[in-house]
Write a protein that holds these residues in place. Structure first.
Motif, PDB file in Angstrom:
ATOM      1  N   LYS A 194       0.789  -1.322  -0.112  1.00  0.00           N
ATOM      2  CA  LYS A 194       0.041   0.027  -0.037  1.00  0.00           C
ATOM      3  C   LYS A 194       0.792   1.229  -0.050  1.00  0.00           C
ATOM      4  O   LYS A 194       1.084   1.869   1.105  1.00  0.00           O
ATOM      5  CB  LYS A 194      -0.987   0.021   1.382  1.00  0.00           C
ATOM      6  CG  LYS A 194      -2.086  -0.950   0.885  1.00  0.00           C
ATOM      7  CD  LYS A 194      -2.880  -0.805   2.031  1.00  0.00           C
ATOM      8  CE  LYS A 194      -4.214  -1.721   1.973  1.00  0.00           C
ATOM      9  NZ  LYS A 194      -3.762  -3.045   1.813  1.00  0.00           N
ATOM     10  N   ASP A 195       1.245   1.541  -1.247  1.00  0.00           N
ATOM     11  CA  ASP A 195       2.423   2.599  -1.465  1.00  0.00           C
ATOM     12  C   ASP A 195       2.138   3.370  -2.454  1.00  0.00           C
ATOM     13  O   ASP A 195       1.930   2.611  -3.725  1.00  0.00           O
ATOM     14  CB  ASP A 195       3.833   2.119  -1.458  1.00  0.00           C
ATOM     15  CG  ASP A 195       4.704   2.979  -1.551  1.00  0.00           C
ATOM     16  OD1 ASP A 195       4.754   4.068  -1.948  1.00  0.00           O
ATOM     17  OD2 ASP A 195       6.109   2.499  -1.256  1.00  0.00           O
ATOM     18  N   ILE A 196       2.037   4.592  -2.373  1.00  0.00           N
ATOM     19  CA  ILE A 196       1.748   5.433  -3.683  1.00  0.00           C
ATOM     20  C   ILE A 196       2.583   5.257  -4.847  1.00  0.00           C
ATOM     21  O   ILE A 196       1.972   5.368  -5.977  1.00  0.00           O
ATOM     22  CB  ILE A 196       1.669   6.935  -3.253  1.00  0.00           C
ATOM     23  CG1 ILE A 196       0.918   7.757  -4.120  1.00  0.00           C
ATOM     24  CG2 ILE A 196       3.036   7.432  -3.011  1.00  0.00           C
ATOM     25  CD1 ILE A 196       0.701   9.268  -3.869  1.00  0.00           C
ATOM     26  N   LYS A 197       3.808   4.889  -4.602  1.00  0.00           N
ATOM     27  CA  LYS A 197       4.632   4.513  -5.836  1.00  0.00           C
ATOM     28  C   LYS A 197       4.328   3.111  -6.312  1.00  0.00           C
ATOM     29  O   LYS A 197       4.820   2.548  -7.498  1.00  0.00           O
ATOM     30  CB  LYS A 197       6.200   4.576  -5.361  1.00  0.00           C
ATOM     31  CG  LYS A 197       6.599   5.970  -4.795  1.00  0.00           C
ATOM     32  CD  LYS A 197       7.902   6.045  -4.497  1.00  0.00           C
ATOM     33  CE  LYS A 197       8.219   7.465  -3.846  1.00  0.00           C
ATOM     34  NZ  LYS A 197       9.677   7.774  -3.192  1.00  0.00           N
ATOM     35  N   GLU A 198       3.420   2.236  -5.739  1.00  0.00           N
ATOM     36  CA  GLU A 198       3.017   1.092  -6.234  1.00  0.00           C
ATOM     37  C   GLU A 198       1.992   1.491  -7.250  1.00  0.00           C
ATOM     38  O   GLU A 198       1.316   2.412  -7.209  1.00  0.00           O
ATOM     39  CB  GLU A 198       2.892  -0.072  -5.112  1.00  0.00           C
ATOM     40  CG  GLU A 198       3.986  -0.514  -4.293  1.00  0.00           C
ATOM     41  CD  GLU A 198       5.017  -1.336  -5.140  1.00  0.00           C
ATOM     42  OE1 GLU A 198       6.258  -1.292  -4.789  1.00  0.00           O
ATOM     43  OE2 GLU A 198       4.493  -2.038  -6.098  1.00  0.00           O
ATOM     44  N   PRO A 199       1.326   0.214  -7.932  1.00  0.00           N
ATOM     45  CA  PRO A 199       0.302   0.418  -8.561  1.00  0.00           C
ATOM     46  C   PRO A 199      -1.108   0.749  -7.797  1.00  0.00           C
ATOM     47  O   PRO A 199      -0.969  -0.004  -6.580  1.00  0.00           O
ATOM     48  CB  PRO A 199       0.071  -1.199  -9.280  1.00  0.00           C
ATOM     49  CG  PRO A 199       1.461  -1.624  -9.529  1.00  0.00           C
ATOM     50  CD  PRO A 199       2.099  -1.069  -8.130  1.00  0.00           C
ATOM     51  N   LEU A 200      -1.904   1.503  -8.083  1.00  0.00           N
ATOM     52  CA  LEU A 200      -3.099   1.733  -7.457  1.00  0.00           C
ATOM     53  C   LEU A 200      -4.353   0.990  -8.153  1.00  0.00           C
ATOM     54  O   LEU A 200      -5.177   0.750  -7.397  1.00  0.00           O
ATOM     55  CB  LEU A 200      -3.401   3.268  -7.499  1.00  0.00           C
ATOM     56  CG  LEU A 200      -2.019   4.036  -7.208  1.00  0.00           C
ATOM     57  CD1 LEU A 200      -2.432   5.480  -7.541  1.00  0.00           C
ATOM     58  CD2 LEU A 200      -1.791   3.855  -5.794  1.00  0.00           C
ATOM     59  N   ILE A 201      -4.436   0.929  -9.436  1.00  0.00           N
ATOM     60  CA  ILE A 201      -5.581   0.239 -10.173  1.00  0.00           C
ATOM     61  C   ILE A 201      -4.783  -0.615 -11.233  1.00  0.00           C
ATOM     62  O   ILE A 201      -3.594  -0.744 -11.348  1.00  0.00           O
ATOM     63  CB  ILE A 201      -6.656   1.181 -10.573  1.00  0.00           C
ATOM     64  CG1 ILE A 201      -5.906   2.290 -11.553  1.00  0.00           C
ATOM     65  CG2 ILE A 201      -7.332   1.995  -9.348  1.00  0.00           C
ATOM     66  CD1 ILE A 201      -7.029   3.418 -12.130  1.00  0.00           C
ATOM     67  N   ALA A 202      -5.652  -1.167 -11.949  1.00  0.00           N
ATOM     68  CA  ALA A 202      -5.160  -1.935 -13.080  1.00  0.00           C
ATOM     69  C   ALA A 202      -6.242  -1.877 -14.165  1.00  0.00           C
ATOM     70  O   ALA A 202      -7.383  -1.798 -14.182  1.00  0.00           O
ATOM     71  CB  ALA A 202      -4.955  -3.450 -12.570  1.00  0.00           C
TER      72      ALA A 202
END
Length: 551
Positions: free
Chosen positions: A30-38
């Motif tokens: 849960k990191d803004i730098k990780e994917p948020l949606i797909a």
């Protein structure tokens, strides 16, 4: 064990057990730098909690894409609304419009907005985010959704649902709170690590990170002139009794749309006349009117209508086209992608333009140039021009507010006008209709009607247009002496008929499909209205055709 394969954009193939969620497949934090949606199989935008049961192509989306940034802001507004409702159960949160880099909104039924109340709401938001609450997308019967919103007192939602011919409605659930949003949410409140909320005027500004901003909050710069235009637009919406799409659809159903069109156009004419009056107040000083605004704002029609009003006041308006002052193609600057940057001020021969303005203001005569777009070279038009005693020069283009463009003319001798389609008509209290969407839909229709371009070409080129606006137009908008909102409250009910088949023609495998599908979802809320009462000089005619002005 039933194993499936996920084909990740970039070439990676991941085996997973049928029923695993995308967040498990991608092993995201849960990191803004990780994917948020797909995006799944190139056609469906989903949150990461979606469970996969078949082989699929998965494209993770983060803040580098506008889809990711919009999902982040959408989820943040959900948390804001939940926080306000937790503290003030009878409150009404209304998300109004973007303002500079923030989102402006108001809260009714809680008394005067104070810094203390905003801090209380902000603390509640922090608590909700810190608890990392799951956000679920659920399908309920339409009647059940109506019951929920009736209990919440959300009349806007009930108006909207009354016009949707659906048996089931998708709602988002966060804890015990439900709301309706179009567009994808993040799967949990825990992603929302970066935001700000502060008092502004009689409401608030909500800040979130933007696309490609290295995950930092942008700086908020006050734009009081623009804010005033939005306030004026809201006042007009109140006069017309059209608070949202549901109210507009009511007008279409009842036949009152005829009067709505006529009153909307009368308000436009009155505003244009008042701008002309303001110019006339300084008739002895003003020699040049500069009109600027972003793409598809209706600058051409506005300038022609303003010229008519100026004639009524004794002026002899003369329009000079900035397009004829383009530098030869070989000298045109290039953008970051190596393409010709026609929206850069460097694409214009600013030196020659200022020389011509100086000659004219000194009583001299110039030979007007003409740009040949086929050869990419500027030539002599053979036309000569000299100012008469009552002549006022009118120019329109994206750089009109930039002082560099007309630096040879003293500021007191210029009147600058900013024009844009600043829609205030939202889908409901919590779902905004972005002003950029209105302009994009206008442009799709116009490009097809007058330039033979398909919707795909317009959509794929829109990001470049937006970059040019951010660089060349928006930084100068507060320099304007007057602002004009070119939107008419009924226009989406007219544009839908024209733009829907163009968007539907884009196939699923096309790179513009996801955006086309999103736009189709937006226009689906609007009922189609008859065009019979739209006057021929309406700005909307610049896009759908049939107007009285040549473009």
């Amino acid at each position: 064990m039933d194993l499936k394969k996920a084909y990740i954009s970039g070439g990676e193939v991941i085996e997973f057990e049928a029923g695993d969620s995308i967040i498990d497949i991608l092993k995201c934090e849960k990191d803004i730098k990780e994917p948020l949606i797909a995006i799944v199989d190139g056609e469906e935008v989903v949150d990461l909690s979606k469970r996969m049961h078949c082989d699929a192509n998965i494209k993770p989306i983060g803040m580098e894409r506008s889809l990711g940034a919009k999902a982040y802001l959408r989820t943040l507004t959900f948390v804001l609304i939940k926080a306000v409702k937790n503290i003030y159960p009878k409150s009404r949160v209304i998300l109004k419009h973007s303002l500079n880099k923030g989102l402006y909104g108001e809260i009714e039924n809680i008394g005067e907005i104070t810094d203390e109340k905003i801090e209380e709401i902000k603390s509640k938001m922090f608590e909700i985010i810190n608890r990392d609450i799951e956000i679920e997308k659920i399908r309920v019967k339409k009647g059940e959704a109506e019951k929920i919103f009736k209990e919440y007192g959300m009349k806007d939602k009930l108006r909207l649902l009354s016009h949707l011919d659906l048996s089931y409605i998708s709602l988002y659930k966060c804890g015990s709170f439900y709301d309706y949003f179009y567009g994808t949410m993040l799967s949990s409140t825990g992603y929302l690590t970066l935001y700000d909320l502060f008092k502004y005027g009689k409401g608030f500004i909500l800040m979130s990170p933007k696309q490609k901003t290295d995950y930092k909050l942008p700086k908020f710069v006050d734009v009081p002139k623009l804010a005033k235009v939005f306030d004026e637009t809201q006042a007009i919406a109140n006069i017309l009794d059209v608070a949202d799409v549901g109210a507009l659809n009511d007008k279409v159903d009842s036949g009152e749309i005829k009067d709505l069109i006529l009153v909307s156009e009368a308000l436009h004419e009155k505003k244009i006349g008042s701008i002309a009056d303001k110019i006339c107040e300084n008739k002895d000083k003003i020699k040049l009117v500069a009109i600027a605004g972003p793409s598809s704002s209706g600058k051409t029609t506005f300038s022609k209508r303003l010229s008519i009003q100026l004639r009524l006041l004794g002026f002899d308006p003369y329009t000079i086209s900035l397009d004829d002052y383009f530098v030869d193609r070989e000298h045109t600057p290039r953008d970051e992608d190596g393409q010709y940057d026609f929206e850069s001020i460097g694409a214009l021969d600013v030196k020659l333009f200022n020389e011509h303005l100086s000659i004219l203001l000194d009583g001299g005569e110039i030979s007007l140039p003409k740009f040949d777009f086929l050869t990419g070279n500027r030539i002599d038009s053979g036309k000569r021009f000299r100012l008469k005693e009552d002549t006022i020069i009118v120019i329109e283009g994206i750089h009109g507010l930039n002082e560099v463009l007309t630096e040879s003319v003293p500021r007191d001798n210029k009147f600058k006008i900013y024009i844009s389609a600043l829609t205030q008509l939202n889908i409901d209290d919590h779902n905004r209709m972005p002003t950029t969407d209105v302009r994009l839909l206008r442009r799709i229709v116009r490009d097809h009607e007058t330039r033979g371009r398909n919707a795909e070409t317009t959509i794929l080129g829109w990001s470049s247009v937006r970059r040019g606006e951010e660089k060349n137009i928006f930084p100068y908008q507060e320099e304007a002496d007057a602002m004009f909102n070119s939107t008419v409250i009924y226009e989406m009910s007219i544009l839908r008929k024209y733009v829907q088949p163009l968007l539907e023609a884009i196939p699923k495998e096309n790179p513009a499909y996801i955006e086309a599908k999103r736009l189709l979802d937006v226009i689906s809320y609007f009922k189609v209205a008859p065009e019979a009462n739209i006057p021929p000089n309406s700005i909307i005619k610049e896009f759908i055709g049939g107007g009285c002005f040549e473009h």
